[in-house]
Design a protein around this motif. Structure first.
Motif, mmCIF file in Angstrom:
data_model
loop_
_atom_site.group_PDB
_atom_site.id
_atom_site.type_symbol
_atom_site.label_atom_id
_atom_site.label_comp_id
_atom_site.label_asym_id
_atom_site.label_seq_id
_atom_site.Cartn_x
_atom_site.Cartn_y
_atom_site.Cartn_z
ATOM 1 N N GLY A 132 0.831 -1.209 0.000
ATOM 2 C CA GLY A 132 0.000 0.000 0.000
ATOM 3 C C GLY A 132 0.862 1.254 0.000
ATOM 4 N N LEU A 133 1.921 1.253 0.811
ATOM 5 C CA LEU A 133 2.803 2.428 0.875
ATOM 6 C C LEU A 133 3.488 2.646 -0.471
ATOM 7 N N ARG A 134 3.917 1.541 -1.076
ATOM 8 C CA ARG A 134 4.613 1.676 -2.368
ATOM 9 C C ARG A 134 3.656 2.215 -3.425
ATOM 10 N N ALA A 135 2.467 1.603 -3.502
ATOM 11 C CA ALA A 135 1.518 2.002 -4.543
ATOM 12 C C ALA A 135 1.117 3.471 -4.389
ATOM 13 N N ALA A 136 1.068 3.958 -3.163
ATOM 14 C CA ALA A 136 0.662 5.356 -2.952
ATOM 15 C C ALA A 136 1.848 6.311 -3.111
ATOM 16 N N GLY A 137 3.016 5.767 -3.463
ATOM 17 C CA GLY A 137 4.200 6.619 -3.668
ATOM 18 C C GLY A 137 4.826 7.064 -2.354
ATOM 19 N N LEU A 138 4.371 6.484 -1.235
ATOM 20 C CA LEU A 138 4.877 6.951 0.065
ATOM 21 C C LEU A 138 6.230 6.345 0.418
ATOM 22 N N ALA A 139 6.516 5.190 -0.187
ATOM 23 C CA ALA A 139 7.790 4.533 0.140
ATOM 24 C C ALA A 139 8.974 5.293 -0.462
ATOM 25 N N ASP A 140 8.709 6.123 -1.479
ATOM 26 C CA ASP A 140 9.812 6.830 -2.153
ATOM 27 C C ASP A 140 10.546 7.773 -1.223
ATOM 28 N N ARG A 141 9.830 8.268 -0.237
ATOM 29 C CA ARG A 141 10.479 9.305 0.568
ATOM 30 C C ARG A 141 10.625 8.943 2.029
ATOM 31 N N GLY A 142 10.139 7.767 2.445
ATOM 32 C CA GLY A 142 10.154 7.490 3.880
ATOM 33 C C GLY A 142 11.125 6.399 4.284
ATOM 34 N N ARG A 143 11.289 6.293 5.598
ATOM 35 C CA ARG A 143 12.005 5.153 6.187
ATOM 36 C C ARG A 143 10.958 4.227 6.768
ATOM 37 N N VAL A 144 11.287 2.937 6.853
ATOM 38 C CA VAL A 144 10.341 2.010 7.442
ATOM 39 C C VAL A 144 11.008 1.274 8.600
ATOM 40 N N VAL A 145 10.268 1.136 9.691
ATOM 41 C CA VAL A 145 10.772 0.384 10.839
ATOM 42 C C VAL A 145 9.911 -0.864 10.981
ATOM 43 N N VAL A 146 10.555 -2.028 10.986
ATOM 44 C CA VAL A 146 9.810 -3.271 11.236
ATOM 45 C C VAL A 146 10.407 -3.927 12.457
ATOM 46 N N GLU A 147 9.529 -4.560 13.205
ATOM 47 C CA GLU A 147 10.019 -5.152 14.436
ATOM 48 C C GLU A 147 9.985 -6.658 14.347
ATOM 49 N N LYS A 148 10.845 -7.309 15.113
ATOM 50 C CA LYS A 148 10.774 -8.749 15.187
ATOM 51 C C LYS A 148 9.359 -9.156 15.606
ATOM 52 N N PRO A 149 8.857 -10.333 15.281
ATOM 53 C CA PRO A 149 9.551 -11.411 14.566
ATOM 54 C C PRO A 149 9.732 -11.095 13.079
ATOM 55 N N PHE A 150 10.964 -11.312 12.598
ATOM 56 C CA PHE A 150 11.222 -11.142 11.169
ATOM 57 C C PHE A 150 10.894 -12.472 10.510
ATOM 58 N N GLY A 151 9.643 -12.639 10.153
ATOM 59 C CA GLY A 151 9.218 -13.904 9.551
ATOM 60 C C GLY A 151 9.018 -14.966 10.602
ATOM 61 N N TYR A 152 8.903 -16.189 10.070
ATOM 62 C CA TYR A 152 8.491 -17.316 10.891
ATOM 63 C C TYR A 152 9.589 -18.373 10.897
ATOM 64 N N ASP A 153 10.437 -18.268 9.892
ATOM 65 C CA ASP A 153 11.589 -19.158 9.739
ATOM 66 C C ASP A 153 12.471 -18.511 8.673
ATOM 67 N N ALA A 154 13.543 -19.211 8.261
ATOM 68 C CA ALA A 154 14.497 -18.576 7.343
ATOM 69 C C ALA A 154 13.818 -18.156 6.040
ATOM 70 N N SER A 155 12.971 -19.015 5.477
ATOM 71 C CA SER A 155 12.464 -18.659 4.155
ATOM 72 C C SER A 155 11.406 -17.561 4.237
ATOM 73 N N SER A 156 10.537 -17.594 5.256
ATOM 74 C CA SER A 156 9.544 -16.510 5.338
ATOM 75 C C SER A 156 10.234 -15.187 5.679
ATOM 76 N N SER A 157 11.351 -15.273 6.384
ATOM 77 C CA SER A 157 12.091 -14.063 6.712
ATOM 78 C C SER A 157 12.686 -13.450 5.434
ATOM 79 N N ARG A 158 13.200 -14.318 4.556
ATOM 80 C CA ARG A 158 13.731 -13.800 3.274
ATOM 81 C C ARG A 158 12.613 -13.191 2.438
ATOM 82 N N ALA A 159 11.453 -13.856 2.449
ATOM 83 C CA ALA A 159 10.327 -13.328 1.664
ATOM 84 C C ALA A 159 9.915 -11.948 2.193
ATOM 85 N N LEU A 160 9.919 -11.799 3.502
ATOM 86 C CA LEU A 160 9.574 -10.509 4.103
ATOM 87 C C LEU A 160 10.593 -9.450 3.688
ATOM 88 N N ASP A 161 11.843 -9.853 3.696
ATOM 89 C CA ASP A 161 12.900 -8.925 3.314
ATOM 90 C C ASP A 161 12.773 -8.508 1.846
#
Ligand code: BG6
Length: 460
Positions: free
Chosen positions: A122-151
């Protein structure tokens, strides 16, 4: 450092994390004169601005009953809401309108992993990601592969340098203080190795259960919730080689984790407190662990053969975020140990408290009064709160960092990759966890791993 943020946007403002941590942190920033920008709350619930302000008030009163009125007024005057479904592009359109003129917003995603993707898209489509920083908190995914997908998802919208991955333990003064303890004191470095240290024990114990978060917790468990992240971050600070400069700390951390072997179920005890299954949100017959104890091996010349015993659990006897460095027994038979039950004196211990009762305790051998050559243990506590005064909370420090664009206290993605590799073998095992009584120290079976069965917490 980056450019200073001119708006803070908190996704999930009506949630538990915002109530317990983010709103109080924003208040404390206001109190110190470090807020100064609008705060936009985003949530599915259709709250009026007034309800957000009233909730913020309650959240602040929970941690600071003596609310400073001018500081609260500053926060209240800056709060506003934008509501809608995270999958609805209308939400992002309304948010973009609210953010008109904001050049450097910070988007803090305090939302469940299941809606991360929608928020980022949603942020990307609205053009908001172009100018902002994003903070994400753990859990980073559920395991190695979901974590990569999130990344991948995050990187599809935000450039790498504007993604801040947060583990609030890295914002804790006492945790960061481990670096000063190790590298600003000449006492410790010469003994910080296998020749002198017999065991490292890291404990993350909580006296309380899931506190109404059972729905989240039951899908996570102690391994994903705190072992994969907080406990391994502490282990890395204990294990790392001395970084040559402040810039090298991140590399030293990654390197320490790379040398940690994957954990094994053979040297792990999982537990579940009695009564957990009756909590609302817990799946019937759940095999989620609320306790884990495990032995970690760090495969470096410094640590080979020294067990790092990690344990974490809910509904235990005490709240503790502790590291106990157990030194080898002294050689030589000049003194018999009064407390060791055998010939030589007990090995010294360095007990580091990284939680609210922040400080350290040395256990020293002193001569027992009397005619015999016997030594006994005395504990010498140091209470850092008394010495240093109250310090800023982790969330306040990290929000401030995110607003300033300071990234060194956030998690390097290579760290997350290693953390999932290390805990991988412990994720979702077949066997059920062992039951344990709330209010104790978890399943007695953990003693075989070398955990201290009845740790004496030596707070002053
Ligand atoms: C969070 C976990 O990351 O850390 C919680 O999700 C846990 O389950 C908390 O209670 C502990 O943090 P602190 O700062 O209270 O030690």
């Amino acid at each position: 450092m980056g450019t200073r943020a001119d708006t803070v946007v908190i996704f999930g403002i009506t949630g538990d994390l915002a109530f317990k941590k983010l709103l109080p942190a924003l208040y404390h920033l206001a109190l110190r004169g470090g807020l100064g920008v609008p705060v936009v709350g985003v949530a599915r619930s259709r709250w009026e601005d007034g309800r957000l302000v009233a909730t913020a008030r309650k959240a602040v009163e929970e941690v600071r009953p003596d609310v400073d009125e001018p500081a609260f007024e500053e926060l209240a005057g800056r709060l506003s809401m934008v509501s809608g479904d995270y999958a609805d592009e209308g939400l992002y359109r309304r948010l973009a309108e609210r953010l008109e003129g904001a050049e450097h917003p910070v988007f803090y995603l305090a939302v469940p992993p299941a809606v991360f993707g929608d928020a980022v898209d949603g942020l990307r489509a609205a053009g908001l990601a172009d100018r902002g920083r994003v903070v994400v908190e753990k859990p980073f995914g559920y395991d190695a592969s979901s974590s990569r997908a999130l990344d991948d998802k995050l990187r599809s919208a935000f450039p790498a340098e504007r993604i801040l991955r947060m583990d609030h333990y890295l914002g804790k003064e006492p945790v960061e203080g481990l670096l000063a303890l190790r590298f600003a004191n000449a006492f410790f470095e010469p003994m910080w190795n296998r020749e002198h240290i017999a065991k490292v024990e890291i404990t993350l114990a909580e006296k309380f259960g899931t506190q109404g978060r059972a729905g989240f917790y039951d899908a996570a468990g102690a391994v994903r919730d705190v072992l994969q992240n907080h406990a391994l971050q502490i282990a890395a600070l204990i294990a790392m080689e001395p970084p040559a400069t402040a810039e090298q700390v991140q590399e030293a951390r990654v390197d320490a984790l790379r040398h940690m072997r994957p954990l094994s179920l053979d040297t792990t005890v999982r537990g579940q407190y009695l009564g957990y299954q009756d909590e609302p949100g817990v799946a019937p017959g759940s095999t989620t662990e609320t306790y884990v104890a495990t032995r970690l091996s760090v495969d470096t010349a410094r640590w080979r053969g020294v067990p790092f015993v990690l344990r974490a659990g809910k509904n235990l006897r005490e709240n503790a975020t502790d590291v106990v460095i157990g030194l080898r027994r002294p050689t030589g038979a000049l003194f018999a140990g009064a407390d060791s039950g055998s010939g030589s004196p007990e090995g010294n211990q360095l007990h580091l408290r990284l939680g609210r009762d922040d400080g350290l305790t040395f256990s020293l051998q002193v001569k027992s009064p009397g005619p015999d050559a016997v030594s006994r243990t005395v504990r010498v506590p140091l209470d850092l709160e008394t010495v240093l005064g109250p310090r800023q909370e982790a969330y306040e420090r990290l929000l401030d960092d995110a607003m300033r664009g300071r990234s060194d206290r956030f998690v390097d993605p290579r760290v997350i990759e290693e953390q999932w590799r290390i805990v991988g073998p412990l994720l979702d095992p077949e066997q059920a966890p062992l039951p344990y009584e709330p209010g104790g120290w978890g399943p007695a079976e953990a003693e075989r791993l070398g955990v201290d069965a009845h740790p004496e917490r030596s707070a002053p």
